[in-house]
Design an enzyme around this catalytic site. Structure first.
Site, short mmCIF file in Angstrom:
data_model
loop_
_atom_site.label_atom_id
_atom_site.label_comp_id
_atom_site.label_asym_id
_atom_site.label_seq_id
_atom_site.Cartn_x
_atom_site.Cartn_y
_atom_site.Cartn_z
CE LYS A 22 -19.46 22.54 -18.84
NZ LYS A 22 -19.77 21.10 -18.61
CG ASN A 23 -18.95 20.88 -14.93
OD1 ASN A 23 -19.76 20.99 -15.86
ND2 ASN A 23 -17.71 20.47 -15.13
NE ARG A 92 -21.67 11.69 -18.78
CZ ARG A 92 -21.84 10.39 -18.61
NH1 ARG A 92 -22.25 9.64 -19.60
NH2 ARG A 92 -21.59 9.82 -17.46
CB CYS A 116 -20.15 11.81 -25.34
SG CYS A 116 -18.96 12.55 -24.31
NE ARG A 121 -18.37 12.32 -19.93
CZ ARG A 121 -18.70 13.60 -19.89
NH1 ARG A 121 -18.93 14.25 -20.99
NH2 ARG A 121 -18.81 14.23 -18.74
N PRO A 122 -19.72 5.80 -19.52
CG PRO A 122 -18.75 3.93 -18.51
CD PRO A 122 -18.41 5.20 -19.23
CB ILE A 123 -24.77 5.98 -16.67
CG1 ILE A 123 -25.63 5.03 -17.50
CG2 ILE A 123 -24.60 7.31 -17.37
CD1 ILE A 123 -27.10 5.43 -17.49
CG ASP A 124 -20.44 1.44 -15.00
OD1 ASP A 124 -20.25 2.59 -15.44
OD2 ASP A 124 -19.52 0.73 -14.57
CG ASP A 305 -13.44 19.34 -17.09
OD1 ASP A 305 -13.40 18.34 -17.81
OD2 ASP A 305 -14.31 19.53 -16.23
CB ILE A 327 -10.37 11.80 -15.83
CG1 ILE A 327 -9.50 12.41 -14.73
CG2 ILE A 327 -11.84 11.69 -15.40
CD1 ILE A 327 -9.46 11.66 -13.42
NE ARG A 397 -21.69 20.79 -24.14
CZ ARG A 397 -20.74 19.98 -23.66
NH1 ARG A 397 -19.84 19.45 -24.46
NH2 ARG A 397 -20.71 19.67 -22.38
N1 EPU Z 1 -17.47 6.67 -15.17
C1 EPU Z 1 -17.83 5.34 -15.32
N2 EPU Z 1 -19.11 4.99 -15.00
C2 EPU Z 1 -20.03 5.88 -14.53
C3 EPU Z 1 -19.65 7.24 -14.37
C4 EPU Z 1 -18.36 7.59 -14.69
O1 EPU Z 1 -17.03 4.51 -15.73
O2 EPU Z 1 -21.17 5.49 -14.24
C5 EPU Z 1 -16.10 7.08 -15.53
C6 EPU Z 1 -16.11 8.07 -16.69
O3 EPU Z 1 -16.20 7.42 -17.93
C7 EPU Z 1 -14.81 8.79 -16.46
C8 EPU Z 1 -14.69 8.83 -14.92
O4 EPU Z 1 -15.55 7.79 -14.44
O5 EPU Z 1 -13.78 8.05 -17.01
C9 EPU Z 1 -15.08 10.13 -14.27
O6 EPU Z 1 -16.35 10.55 -14.76
P1 EPU Z 1 -17.38 11.43 -13.91
O7 EPU Z 1 -18.61 10.64 -13.71
O8 EPU Z 1 -16.67 11.94 -12.70
O9 EPU Z 1 -17.68 12.61 -14.90
P2 EPU Z 1 -19.07 13.30 -15.17
O10 EPU Z 1 -19.83 13.43 -13.91
O11 EPU Z 1 -19.72 12.69 -16.34
C10 EPU Z 1 -18.17 15.71 -14.66
C11 EPU Z 1 -18.09 17.00 -15.41
C12 EPU Z 1 -17.07 16.87 -16.53
C13 EPU Z 1 -15.72 16.53 -15.90
C14 EPU Z 1 -15.82 15.24 -15.05
C15 EPU Z 1 -14.55 14.89 -14.32
C16 EPU Z 1 -20.30 17.90 -15.17
C17 EPU Z 1 -21.55 18.33 -15.83
N3 EPU Z 1 -19.38 17.34 -15.96
O12 EPU Z 1 -18.57 14.74 -15.62
O13 EPU Z 1 -16.99 18.13 -17.16
O14 EPU Z 1 -14.75 16.33 -16.90
O15 EPU Z 1 -16.89 15.40 -14.08
O16 EPU Z 1 -14.17 15.93 -13.47
O17 EPU Z 1 -20.13 18.09 -13.97
C18 EPU Z 1 -16.48 19.62 -18.90
O18 EPU Z 1 -16.94 20.53 -18.18
O19 EPU Z 1 -15.85 19.84 -19.97
C19 EPU Z 1 -16.70 18.24 -18.50
C20 EPU Z 1 -16.57 17.21 -19.34
#
Ligand code: EPU
Length: 419
Positions: A22-23, A92, A116, A121-124, A305, A327, A397
């Protein structure tokens, strides 16, 4: 609203072919719009998140053809620059489209993804990375509008090794003249898979998996055929199910290296994991032993995960276990559901203390999120009596028809539609 009914007590017995990741497939589908030619994704997972991503791509103007084996994406007609906020709220991963859209049509608008089910899960970090490439970002009534008219290759150092931010910046920089470097990049196998897909399209990217990724801008990308890696989290979930039910599982289409952190835990918990004739074998006899401490980490550490699923295993193991979630800040919502089955768990902030019990019992449960939902299914496999689980759309999902898979492995599970 569909529900699962599961009668516990049967061991997992049989063989399994693991679905595509999926990811991996979600960012790869987003990346497919970078070309003007058609791409075909083979062995894609038949899951709700993929359907949602296809809906978003279609709304942007892609033509999609899909059968059981593959998805064909024709991105030659993309005109729309705004990702529909209703569609974006379902997934997301719609945020992954920012990078490709900025590369392809130089402008993108997306609703700010809200809170969520597993934390804020911010996007900063995505936004800061894009700004480091001189991309203009404006926030306007809950939406982000980005323009890459002045974008330049650059040096991006991530504050956190975010998977999604790493992928977005890789996709935002493929056409930028010169070299872009991403430091403190995520090292997850799905990042390597995205690099392989983009390079097959003609990109010049190196270093994925190492923490420093280098992207040399190219003029254009071509359409390709690609098969994503097997899903390490789905594999891990069924390995843990085998441990819990004291069963035997043979797996094809897997990558052992991607699940090494789990294999070492399962061996401590008294399972055998080995490869015979190219297939992975998992054999678990007797009551599992508790694992003293499990901490989730970035890859190659223990994945967040699989935190819920391994906690479910600790609930019926012999001894005590401490689990630390490093995480996400709120990934224990499913714990109160496991407690209804007689599990002995105390959660304090990001730490869960689990005292293993001999038996769990049936209960009427509700899935709270994707992996938490999977953990409830695993607990139900070993609970006395018939457990029901509602809100299983969360599980859909990420897992291809879990009831069908588990039934084929000897489990007494039924999916009841429209309850
Ligand atoms: N974070 C921030 N700011 C950002 C982005 C991330 O603070 O702009 C924080 C997040 O809040 C979190 C940490 O950084 O605490 C790691 O988040 P990451 O961005 O790595 O996660 P993601 O890209 O949103 C992907 C997977 C998740 C998986 C995480 C960690 C996909 C589609 N999703 O999410 O998968 O848990 O990496 O490995 O690739 C799942 O499959 O159940 C799932 C949630």
């Amino acid at each position: 609203m569909s529900i699962y009914e599961i009668v516990g007590g049967n061991p997992i017995e049989g063989s399994l072919n693991i679905q595509g990741s999926k990811n991996s497939v979600l960012p790869i589908l987003a990346a497919s719009i970078l070309s003007d030619e058609k791409s075909t994704i083979k062995n894609y997972p038949h899951i709700l998140d993929v359907e949602n991503m296809i809906d978003i791509l279609t709304a942007l103007g892609c033509k999609i053809k899909k059968d059981d084996e593959s998805i064909e994406i024709d991105p030659s007609n993309i005109k729309e620059y705004e990702i529909n906020s209703l569609l974006a709220s379902k997934l997301r991963s719609s945020i992954f489209l920012l990078g490709p859209m900025l590369s392809k049509i130089k402008i993108a608008k997306i609703a700010y993804p809200g809170g969520c089910d597993i934390g804020l899960r911010p996007i900063d970090i995505h936004i800061q990375g894009l700004m480091d490439l001189n991309i203009d970002v404006v926030e306007e009534s809950g939406s982000i509008i980005c323009s890459s008219k002045n974008a330049k290759a650059g040096d991006v150092t991530l504050d956190i090794s975010s998977v999604g931010a790493t992928e977005n910046i890789m996709m935002a920089s493929v056409f930028l003249k010169g070299e872009t470097v991403i430091r403190n990049a995520a090292k997850e196998p799905e990042i390597v898979d995205l690099q392989n897909f983009l390079n097959k399209m003609g990109a010049k990217i190196s270093g994925a998996g190492s923490g420093i990724i280098r992207i040399e801008g190219v003029d254009k990308l071509k359409g390709v055929e690609y098969e994503p890696i097997p899903d390490r989290i789905v594999l891990g979930t069924y390995m843990i199910a085998t441990a819990m039910t004291r069963g035997r599982l043979e797996v094809s289409n897997y990558c052992l290296e991607h699940v090494q952190s789990l294999v070492s835990k399962l061996r401590k918990s008294s399972c055998q994991v080995y490869v015979k004739n190219g297939k992975m074998q998992i054999r678990c006899i007797g009551r599992p032993k508790s694992i003293d401490k499990i901490e989730t980490m970035f890859y190659p550490g223990f994945p967040t995960d699989l935190q819920a699923q391994i906690l479910s295993l600790q609930c019926i193991s012999k001894g005590y276990s401490v689990i630390v979630e490093n995480i996400f800040e709120s990934r224990y919502k499913y714990v109160s559901e496991l407690s209804k089955m007689g599990a002995n768990i105390t959660v304090k902030d990001r730490v869960a203390f689990v005292k293993g019990v001999e038996k769990l019992h049936q209960a009427n449960l509700s899935a709270t999120d994707l992996r938490g939902g999977a953990a409830l299914v695993l607990a139900a496999l070993v609970a006395e009596g018939k457990t029901t689980i509602k809100n299983i759309f969360h599980i859909d999902r990420g897992y291809e028809d879990m009831a069908k898979t588990l039934s084929s492995l000897g489990i007494n599970i039924y999916r009841i539609e429209n309850e």
